[in-house]
Design a protein around this motif. Structure first.
Motif, PDB file in Angstrom:
ATOM      1  N   GLU A  10       0.810  -1.220   0.000  1.00 41.75           N
ATOM      2  CA  GLU A  10       0.000   0.000   0.000  1.00 41.75           C
ATOM      3  C   GLU A  10       0.848   1.278   0.000  1.00 41.75           C
ATOM      4  OE1 GLU A  10      -2.734  -3.183   1.597  1.00 41.75           O
ATOM      5  OE2 GLU A  10      -0.657  -2.595   1.965  1.00 41.75           O
ATOM      6  N   HIS A  17      -5.223   2.672  -4.933  1.00 38.88           N
ATOM      7  CA  HIS A  17      -6.598   2.159  -4.978  1.00 38.88           C
ATOM      8  C   HIS A  17      -6.645   0.694  -4.580  1.00 38.88           C
ATOM      9  CE1 HIS A  17     -10.585   1.094  -6.625  1.00 38.88           C
ATOM     10  NE2 HIS A  17     -10.861   2.373  -6.446  1.00 38.88           N
ATOM     11  N   HIS A  18      -7.810   0.283  -4.037  1.00 40.25           N
ATOM     12  CA  HIS A  18      -7.979  -1.096  -3.584  1.00 40.25           C
ATOM     13  C   HIS A  18      -7.776  -2.114  -4.710  1.00 40.25           C
ATOM     14  CE1 HIS A  18      -9.424   0.296   0.302  1.00 40.25           C
ATOM     15  NE2 HIS A  18     -10.263   1.112  -0.314  1.00 40.25           N
ATOM     16  N   LEU A 113      -4.923   4.085   1.605  1.00 42.85           N
ATOM     17  CA  LEU A 113      -5.267   2.686   1.877  1.00 42.85           C
ATOM     18  C   LEU A 113      -4.990   2.311   3.329  1.00 42.85           C
ATOM     19  CD1 LEU A 113      -3.942   1.156  -1.475  1.00 42.85           C
ATOM     20  CD2 LEU A 113      -6.322   1.630  -0.863  1.00 42.85           C
ATOM     21  N   GLN A 180      -7.909   8.710   1.124  1.00 44.35           N
ATOM     22  CA  GLN A 180      -7.618   7.289   1.332  1.00 44.35           C
ATOM     23  C   GLN A 180      -7.386   6.543   0.024  1.00 44.35           C
ATOM     24  OE1 GLN A 180      -9.780   4.957   4.152  1.00 44.35           O
ATOM     25  NE2 GLN A 180      -8.584   5.956   5.751  1.00 44.35           N
ATOM     26  N   THR A 181      -7.861   7.096  -1.071  1.00 43.18           N
ATOM     27  CA  THR A 181      -7.583   6.461  -2.363  1.00 43.18           C
ATOM     28  C   THR A 181      -7.083   7.495  -3.364  1.00 43.18           C
ATOM     29  OG1 THR A 181      -9.932   6.667  -2.960  1.00 43.18           O
ATOM     30  CG2 THR A 181      -9.215   4.560  -2.060  1.00 43.18           C
TER      31      THR A 181
END
Length: 272
Positions: A10, A17-18, A113, A180-181
């Motif tokens: 991460e 991104h996930h 992430l 977070q992304t």
């Protein structure tokens, strides 16, 4: 000089991104190559500084991400699970220092992430009342073996969370979190160059860093993502229910705490 490099994904440059960190997605196939390339940069930096042996721990997800054929042939690789020491497996092999590559900030943090061990299971993990992420957990596990964290890379939030825990470490910022992304990243080449230089600088210092050591026994509190997960985890008879979504236990060692956290992570799959 024998060195352990623990590599997550991460915190790798270009990863935001996930879909980039979960197997089965086309973008993951590219990200796992970037992960391997940053591991290679750290390996090169360790040998630049005079290392005689390097172990690389694949520390993401199922612990078998980096394509073996892409990895520097001078190193040996710790792959697969289950393993008792998780992201720090190899620290028991008589290493003198640990380098954390591609790490990320803790759950509920503002980093890219951000999570702690299992984003489905855990909202927060606390040791002695202080929130910890994977860097703190595994840095303390290394410290229990007398091994310091000499270098760490990841985004700016990861670095801010861990600088006071590893004050003697060299930190390499691969990207700046804007969500977070989302983030502003170095190019993969620039990140690799910075990681190689950071590892070499950290390991060439004449003074040995101080290991990060926690007092024992260790008071652990875990806030779960749902009361149902707390129901499940408290099937373990030595765990205490503290709130609808919070459990706690006392661990005699950091290793015991990490092993319990990892067992709970595995148990959570029953509710997926």
């Amino acid at each position: 000089m024998k060195i352990l490099i623990s590599t997550d994904i991460e915190g790798v440059a270009g990863v935001v991104h996930h879909q980039q960190v979960r197997a089965g997605n086309p973008e993951y196939e590219r990200a796992r190559v970037l992960m391997a390339q940053e591991a290679n940069a750290a390996i090169a930096g360790a040998f630049d500084a005079g290392a005689t042996e390097v172990l690389v721990n694949d520390s993401h997800g199922d612990f078998r991400n980096m394509p073996a054929e892409l990895l520097d042939a001078r190193a040996r690789f710790v792959l697969g699970k289950p393993r008792y020491l998780g992201m720090m497996a190899g620290v028991e092999q008589g290493v003198q220092a640990v380098c954390m590559v591609g790490y990320h900030s803790r759950a509920q943090g503002r980093g890219i992430l951000a999570h702690t061990s299992n984003s489905f299971a855990f909202t927060r993990v606390r040791f002695h009342g202080e929130e910890v992420g994977e860097g703190a957990m595994y840095g303390a596990l290394a410290g229990e073996y007398g091994v310091p964290v000499a270098m760490a890379s990841g985004d700016d939030v990861f670095i801010a969370e861990h600088r006071s825990l590893f004050p003697d470490a060299v930190f390499v910022q691969t990207k700046q979190a804007t969500g977070q992304t989302s983030g502003i990243s170095l190019s993969p080449q620039a990140a690799r160059e910075a990681i190689r230089a950071g590892v070499a600088t950290a390991l060439a210092r004449p003074a040995r860093p101080t290991p990060y050591v926690l007092r024992l026994p260790l008071a652990v509190r875990i806030q779960t993502q749902s009361p149902a997960l707390a129901d499940l985890f408290c099937q373990w008879p030595t765990l205490e229910r503290l709130a609808s979504d919070e459990i706690g236990f006392e661990a005699p060692t950091v290793e015991a705490a990490v092993r319990i956290v990892n067992c709970l992570s595995a148990m959570s799959a029953l509710l997926r």
